[in-house]
Design an enzyme around this catalytic site. Sequence first.
Site, PDB file in Angstrom:
ATOM      1  N   LYS A   1     -10.537  44.131  58.574  1.00 23.17           N
ATOM      2  CA  LYS A   1     -11.098  45.137  57.652  1.00 23.17           C
ATOM      3  C   LYS A   1     -10.418  45.077  56.288  1.00 23.17           C
ATOM      4  CE  LYS A   1     -10.645  49.744  58.563  1.00 23.17           C
ATOM      5  NZ  LYS A   1     -10.185  50.594  57.451  1.00 23.17           N
TER       6      LYS A   1
ATOM      7  N   ASP B   1      -1.404  51.734  61.707  1.00 22.64           N
ATOM      8  CA  ASP B   1      -2.706  52.105  62.266  1.00 22.64           C
ATOM      9  C   ASP B   1      -2.715  52.077  63.798  1.00 22.64           C
ATOM     10  OD1 ASP B   1      -3.704  52.495  59.735  1.00 22.64           O
ATOM     11  OD2 ASP B   1      -4.475  50.460  59.548  1.00 22.64           O
TER      12      ASP B   1
HETATM   13  C1  S3P Z   1      -4.809  49.693  54.356  1.00 26.49           C
HETATM   14  C2  S3P Z   1      -3.553  50.207  54.216  1.00 26.49           C
HETATM   15  C3  S3P Z   1      -2.987  51.250  55.088  1.00 26.49           C
HETATM   16  C4  S3P Z   1      -3.785  51.375  56.380  1.00 26.49           C
HETATM   17  C5  S3P Z   1      -5.261  51.386  56.140  1.00 26.49           C
HETATM   18  C6  S3P Z   1      -5.709  50.118  55.437  1.00 26.49           C
HETATM   19  C7  S3P Z   1      -5.271  48.679  53.390  1.00 26.49           C
HETATM   20  O1  S3P Z   1      -3.036  52.479  54.411  1.00 26.49           O
HETATM   21  O2  S3P Z   1      -3.404  52.529  57.079  1.00 26.49           O
HETATM   22  O3  S3P Z   1      -5.960  51.476  57.358  1.00 26.49           O
HETATM   23  O4  S3P Z   1      -6.311  48.019  53.623  1.00 26.49           O
HETATM   24  O5  S3P Z   1      -4.616  48.509  52.357  1.00 26.49           O
HETATM   25  P1  S3P Z   1      -1.852  52.947  53.396  1.00 26.49           P
HETATM   26  O6  S3P Z   1      -1.837  52.016  52.266  1.00 26.49           O
HETATM   27  O7  S3P Z   1      -2.240  54.337  52.990  1.00 26.49           O
HETATM   28  O8  S3P Z   1      -0.602  52.916  54.226  1.00 26.49           O
END
Ligand code: S3P
Length: 431
Positions: free
Chosen positions: A21, A316
Amino acid sequence: MEITITPRKRWTGRIAVPGDKSISHRAAILAALAEGDSLIENFLDSADTNATVRCLEALGVEIRRMDEETLLVVGRGLDGLRESQEVLHCGNSGTTLRLLTGLLAGFNFFSVLTGDASLRSRPLGRVIEPLKKMGAKLMARHDNELAPVAVQGGKLKALKYKLPIPSAQVKSAILLAALRHGHGTEITETIPSRDHTERMLAAMGMKLTIADGKITLDGGNKLEALRARIPGDISSASYLMAAAAIVPGSKLEIPSVCVNPTRTGFFNLLKRMGANVKIESKKNADLGEDVGDILCETESLTGINVNPEQVPAAIDELPLLAVVATQAYGWTRVTGAEELRVKESDRIAGVVEGLQKMGARIEEKPGGFAVEGPSPLQGARLDCKGDHRLAMAFAVAAQVAKGETVLEGAEAVDVSYPNFWSVFAPASTLV
Ligand code: S3P
């Protein structure tokens, strides 16, 4: 949507997971800014990543779907975005909202970004504050803390910034803002967060220096188009790893998964608990990423302590770790994971509530949880709180529970792993 889960007897064979993702979002965004056409294979076809695609289209980018998982993005160059006539709707996707807020801060036009009720309650000030320091004009609800956010972008100046919290979304928002005229921007992180943006920018020809926790965007005046295959999502693979680890007699292979070390936190924690997990056939892949096949077999597990430094690489997957910990001998304690409270839902409260209903011994802590295992779980009726990671973690818990587990709001999985139920509960009833 409600799902009644019939657990599998054991998890065996080879199960592939959809494209990553985080990498899919970034590939679509950076391909839009590249010179020429990019072909992206194994793009995650999910609600979150499709929100990014729709926003880019509203910003004038032509994106053709060659098939469900292949995108052709007609790059418009670093200056090519144009003002959207509509509000940009990011749905449930924090990555879409935060990365695009950063990117649009560098474009001399007006944008408004919003999301669903969950996203509108999640902190955005962490992105707005550094962008303002770069000279962007932003205004958001609730004293510049919550979406909708209005962005009047323009020419920005380089920023030297120490991230107050480890966050790949904040780091990426700043890097995207700096792409056009913020060269020389330096970001320091004390605990590394996922680095897909840095790897992809470098793979597309941007110059970055990364040393001692400091990322410097040295420059580059164009991004080369992509011809890339997105690796499998290790966060999605984690649910399969966990199921194989705790359901007796399991042995599972998950092929071609992204094993970037900023994402293998859960894998490493599982290993520390005594799980029989390994990565085989590791190799360099497109976009500067590493891929490998993950193998997991059932083994008896023991509880572990997870400290704040270990949190970002497993952020996550921590609700899932709580599920695994219910089947491990002794205590598992997670601290320094306050960020879980501001994800798609309050994941500490949500997982504790769900697992307590199933009979687990789990205590809520301000920055995490403590679980004492092993404990038998009972099937129960659980609320997924509109959160994909809770829904999938509960589905794993249901695999070892006695009796039926009914999950309310099971459609939440659509944002990251749309075919999750067909893999995970093929014989289950969907209502
Ligand atoms: C993500 C970063 C994380 C993660 C999120 C996806 C990303 O969040 O929890 O599901 O794609 O950069 P944070 O940057 O808020 O830690």
